[in-house]
Design an enzyme around this catalytic site. Structure first.
Site, short mmCIF file in Angstrom:
data_model
loop_
_atom_site.label_atom_id
_atom_site.label_comp_id
_atom_site.label_asym_id
_atom_site.label_seq_id
_atom_site.Cartn_x
_atom_site.Cartn_y
_atom_site.Cartn_z
N MET A 30 -53.04 74.15 76.35
CA MET A 30 -54.46 74.42 76.58
C MET A 30 -55.30 73.68 75.52
O MET A 30 -56.45 74.03 75.27
CB MET A 30 -54.74 75.93 76.54
CG MET A 30 -53.96 76.67 77.63
SD MET A 30 -54.70 78.21 78.16
CE MET A 30 -54.69 79.14 76.64
N GLY A 31 -54.69 72.67 74.91
CA GLY A 31 -55.42 71.83 73.96
C GLY A 31 -55.61 72.48 72.61
O GLY A 31 -54.94 73.44 72.25
N HIS A 37 -47.65 72.42 69.25
CA HIS A 37 -47.71 71.60 70.46
C HIS A 37 -47.04 70.25 70.22
O HIS A 37 -46.34 69.72 71.08
CB HIS A 37 -49.17 71.30 70.84
CG HIS A 37 -50.00 72.50 71.12
ND1 HIS A 37 -51.07 72.87 70.34
CD2 HIS A 37 -49.91 73.42 72.11
CE1 HIS A 37 -51.62 73.95 70.84
NE2 HIS A 37 -50.95 74.32 71.91
N GLN A 149 -41.20 78.81 71.90
CA GLN A 149 -40.58 80.14 71.77
C GLN A 149 -41.58 81.16 71.24
O GLN A 149 -41.38 82.36 71.36
CB GLN A 149 -39.35 80.02 70.84
CG GLN A 149 -38.72 81.33 70.38
CD GLN A 149 -38.14 82.16 71.53
OE1 GLN A 149 -37.88 81.64 72.61
NE2 GLN A 149 -37.93 83.45 71.29
N LYS A 150 -42.70 80.69 70.64
CA LYS A 150 -43.68 81.66 70.14
C LYS A 150 -44.13 82.58 71.27
O LYS A 150 -44.27 83.78 71.07
CB LYS A 150 -44.90 80.97 69.52
CG LYS A 150 -45.84 82.01 68.90
CD LYS A 150 -46.94 81.39 68.12
CE LYS A 150 -48.11 81.02 68.97
NZ LYS A 150 -48.80 82.19 69.58
N LEU A 185 -47.83 78.97 64.05
CA LEU A 185 -49.00 78.16 64.41
C LEU A 185 -49.55 78.63 65.76
O LEU A 185 -48.80 78.92 66.68
CB LEU A 185 -48.62 76.68 64.52
CG LEU A 185 -48.14 75.99 63.25
CD1 LEU A 185 -48.15 74.48 63.43
CD2 LEU A 185 -49.00 76.35 62.04
N SER A 187 -53.48 78.17 68.19
CA SER A 187 -54.87 77.70 68.22
C SER A 187 -55.79 78.84 67.79
O SER A 187 -56.87 78.61 67.26
CB SER A 187 -55.25 77.24 69.62
OG SER A 187 -54.34 76.25 70.04
O1 PAF Z 1 -48.88 78.34 76.35
C1 PAF Z 1 -49.95 77.89 76.79
O2 PAF Z 1 -50.69 77.18 76.10
C2 PAF Z 1 -50.37 78.21 78.23
O3 PAF Z 1 -50.08 79.52 78.56
C3 PAF Z 1 -49.78 77.23 79.27
C4 PAF Z 1 -48.27 77.32 79.34
C5 PAF Z 1 -50.20 75.82 78.92
C6 PAF Z 1 -50.34 77.57 80.66
O4 PAF Z 1 -51.72 77.50 80.69
#
Ligand code: PAF
Length: 282
Positions: A30-31, A37, A149-150, A185, A187
């Site tokens: 989700m950025g 990530h 895994q978080k 970590l 967001s």
């Molecule tokens: O883990 C996330 O950031 C979200 O739940 C995902 C898997 C990208 C789905 O929107």
């Protein structure tokens, strides 16, 4: 690095890559990228020829009154970080592209996997996650996709959905990345005030304590939970949402630690809800 916002263009890109015999790794996000990530992107980079990262703040997985509107977004920074990590394509559709008017189809994984834990306090959350991940897998058609895994429960829900619906491609789960003081970590860590940030590692400390207790032979889930509670209560602004000790594959609660057991916590630090977990074994 390519930047694609349109579903048909993304499909064409994937079709062409597959036609050239190249494997595709998908990293759904989700950025507001952090090293968690980027560790997924690195795993994809090692295992696949093409790395596609989706960046989409999925409205379907937020409940009313949750943080959809204030969820942090910074596409310029995300593009830079993804490019540095060797991501080949960012797929960043709009909400209208993913859920146009008349949209009516949702994927629901039923039972303990979605009804407990985060499913209890965030009803419909996993329906939204399963739906968007099913859509992303259909659009990108990756050989492998990568999740952290978080979000242990999310990982199990996605694995079950992909298995039950016979979706092609492999679901890979990548270990949690932590700050030096143990905070996982996320967001959402950016929401923490300085004081809350100082308290937040209490969550990981309590999980470490659970690990230590289990390896010293304390296998009672109730007693381990009590120890976790004691440590969390030391944080003035920490409010427990849940502490769960469950079978790591089924999420069924256990009374004694046996085989692979997941210890999972969700706690509010101030107004910010954080989750974390460890897997312990007897
Ligand atoms: O883990 C996330 O950031 C979200 O739940 C995902 C898997 C990208 C789905 O929107």
């Amino acid at each position: 690095m390519d930047f694609i916002t349109n579903i048909d263009d993304m499909r064409d890109y994937s079709r062409k890559a597959r036609g050239e015999g190249r494997t595709i790794g998908l990293v759904p996000t989700m950025g507001y990228l952090h090293d968690g990530h980027l560790s997924l992107a690195r795993a994809a980079r090692e295992e696949c020829d093409i790395v596609v990262m989706s960046i989409f703040v999925n409205p379907a997985q937020f409940g009313p009154g949750e943080d959809l509107d204030k969820y942090p977004r910074d596409m310029e920074r995300d593009r830079r970080l993804a490019a540095e990590e060797g991501v080949d394509v960012i797929f960043a559709p709009s909400a209208e592209e993913m859920y146009p008017g008349g949209y009516a189809t949702y994927v629901e994984v039923s039972g303990a996997l979605t009804e407990t834990f985060c499913g209890g306090s965030r009803p419909r959350h996993f329906r939204g996650v399963a739906t968007v991940v099913a859509k992303l897998l259909n659009i990108v058609a990756p050989d492998k996709s990568y999740f952290g895994q978080k979000d242990a429960q999310q990982a199990l829900v996605i694995k079950r959905m992909a298995g039950d619906l016979n979706m092609p491609g492999e679901i890979r789960i990548v270990p949690i990345v932590r700050e030096p003081d143990g905070l996982a970590l996320s967001s959402r860590n950016t929401y923490l005030s300085e004081d809350e940030r100082r308290q937040a590692p209490g969550i990981f400390r309590s999980l470490k304590r659970a690990e230590e207790l289990a390896s010293a032979g304390e296998l009672s889930a109730a007693r381990i939970k009590e120890e976790i509670r004691k440590i969390l209560r030391q944080g003035r602004d920490i409010r427990i949402d849940y502490i769960e000790i469950v079978d790591a594959d089924t999420l069924e609660p256990v009374e004694t630690v046996k085989g692979n057991t997941l210890v999972a916590i969700a706690a509010f630090v101030g107004k910010t809800r954080l989750i974390d977990n460890v897997v312990i074994s007897s």
